[in-house]
Design an enzyme around this catalytic site. Structure first.
Site, PDB file in Angstrom:
ATOM      1  N   ILE A  97       0.851  -1.190   0.000  1.00  0.00           N
ATOM      2  CA  ILE A  97       0.000   0.000   0.000  1.00  0.00           C
ATOM      3  C   ILE A  97       0.886   1.240   0.000  1.00  0.00           C
ATOM      4  O   ILE A  97       1.700   1.430   0.915  1.00  0.00           O
ATOM      5  CB  ILE A  97      -0.906   0.025   1.237  1.00  0.00           C
ATOM      6  CG1 ILE A  97      -1.672  -1.299   1.369  1.00  0.00           C
ATOM      7  CG2 ILE A  97      -1.863   1.208   1.183  1.00  0.00           C
ATOM      8  CD1 ILE A  97      -1.978  -1.678   2.797  1.00  0.00           C
ATOM      9  N   LYS A  98       0.719   2.078  -1.008  1.00  0.00           N
ATOM     10  CA  LYS A  98       1.510   3.305  -1.083  1.00  0.00           C
ATOM     11  C   LYS A  98       0.860   4.396  -0.227  1.00  0.00           C
ATOM     12  O   LYS A  98      -0.303   4.744  -0.435  1.00  0.00           O
ATOM     13  CB  LYS A  98       1.644   3.786  -2.532  1.00  0.00           C
ATOM     14  CG  LYS A  98       2.496   2.874  -3.391  1.00  0.00           C
ATOM     15  CD  LYS A  98       2.629   3.379  -4.812  1.00  0.00           C
ATOM     16  CE  LYS A  98       3.676   4.443  -4.932  1.00  0.00           C
ATOM     17  NZ  LYS A  98       3.947   4.786  -6.353  1.00  0.00           N
ATOM     18  N   ILE A  99       1.648   4.892   0.716  1.00  0.00           N
ATOM     19  CA  ILE A  99       1.212   5.984   1.582  1.00  0.00           C
ATOM     20  C   ILE A  99       2.165   7.159   1.368  1.00  0.00           C
ATOM     21  O   ILE A  99       3.375   7.010   1.573  1.00  0.00           O
ATOM     22  CB  ILE A  99       1.241   5.582   3.071  1.00  0.00           C
ATOM     23  CG1 ILE A  99       0.417   4.318   3.328  1.00  0.00           C
ATOM     24  CG2 ILE A  99       0.780   6.748   3.948  1.00  0.00           C
ATOM     25  CD1 ILE A  99      -1.063   4.496   3.214  1.00  0.00           C
TER      26      ILE A  99
END
Length: 243
Positions: A97-99
């Protein structure tokens, strides 16, 4: 079962992740067997004309099941960002998951990042540039955290600053965090792939055109020069230029 064979790509220690949002290109690169993962982002997905984000992601994940793929949240509110992160993390076991390191107000995402990691989610912390962001991120990470640290070396270089010292330092600084991987993001040319390897980076992203150029590794320069001359000549002939 993966199909296809590796072309004349170089043997690299740095893992090349294909960066894009074209399903056909992604599947092609996957079948070749050279790339070790995939990344995308809301900008790339929007530019590809895709309007149904989850449907696109699930179409990719139905084709690519055993290599890491990063999908990004797009909310600017941390509570909703967390909801999106948990949703994305449930799509498949190979999803990171890209944060983004901050929201659009410049507010730190670190509390959210720590919370998600504590819940066993695999993250890709993205849009990192200054050393201060790296220092702050390092302080909250633990050895067990499965996290990709995406440093936008290409954008740093766009400002006239050499990113190599920062990248080398990051590799050293995060070495003790055994599950953390330093990623060279936004490369501008094929040379950046070799620079990332020399810096000790674990991963570099590359667009489809850069990946294609990597197949020219080791090509004799006199041959390359002749091919270039032929290209100029042929294009002039096709265009019907007259003097």
């Amino acid at each position: 079962m993966r199909k296809g064979t590796i072309l004349s790509y170089p043997q690299l220690k740095v893992a090349v992740f294909a960066d894009g949002a074209n399903l056909k290109d992604m599947v092609k690169r996957y079948q070749e067997g050279f790339v070790k993962g995939f990344t995308t982002n809301p900008t790339l997905i929007a530019k590809a004309g895709i309007t149904d984000y989850p449907a696109f992601a699930k179409s990719v994940l139905s084709e690519i099941k055993n290599l890491p793929i990063s999908f990004e949240v797009f909310s600017d509110d941390f509570a909703d960002m967390e909801r999106q992160a948990r949703l994305i993390g449930g799509w498949a076991s190979n999803v990171n998951i890209k944060i983004p390191i901050t929201n659009t107000k410049g507010e730190s995402s670190l509390p959210l990042i720590r919370r998600l990691l504590d819940n066993g989610l695999k993250l890709n912390v993205t849009a990192i540039m200054p050393q201060t962001q790296l220092d702050a991120l390092k302080k909250i990470l633990k050895p067990a955290d499965d996290v990709i640290i995406s440093i936008f070396a290409g954008r740093i270089a766009d400002t006239g600053v050499d990113p190599i010292p920062l990248m080398k330092k990051a590799v050293v600084d995060f070495k003790a965090l055994t599950n953390a991987k330093v990623l060279w993001a936004s490369p501008r040319e094929v040379l950046n792939v070799y620079q990332a390897e020399q810096c000790g980076c674990h991963i570099i992203t590359a667009t489809d055109d850069l990946i294609a150029k990597l197949a020219q590794h080791g090509k004799p320069l006199d041959e390359f020069s002749l091919d270039t001359v032929k290209m100029f000549h042929n294009d002039a002939q096709k265009a019907g230029f007259k003097l």
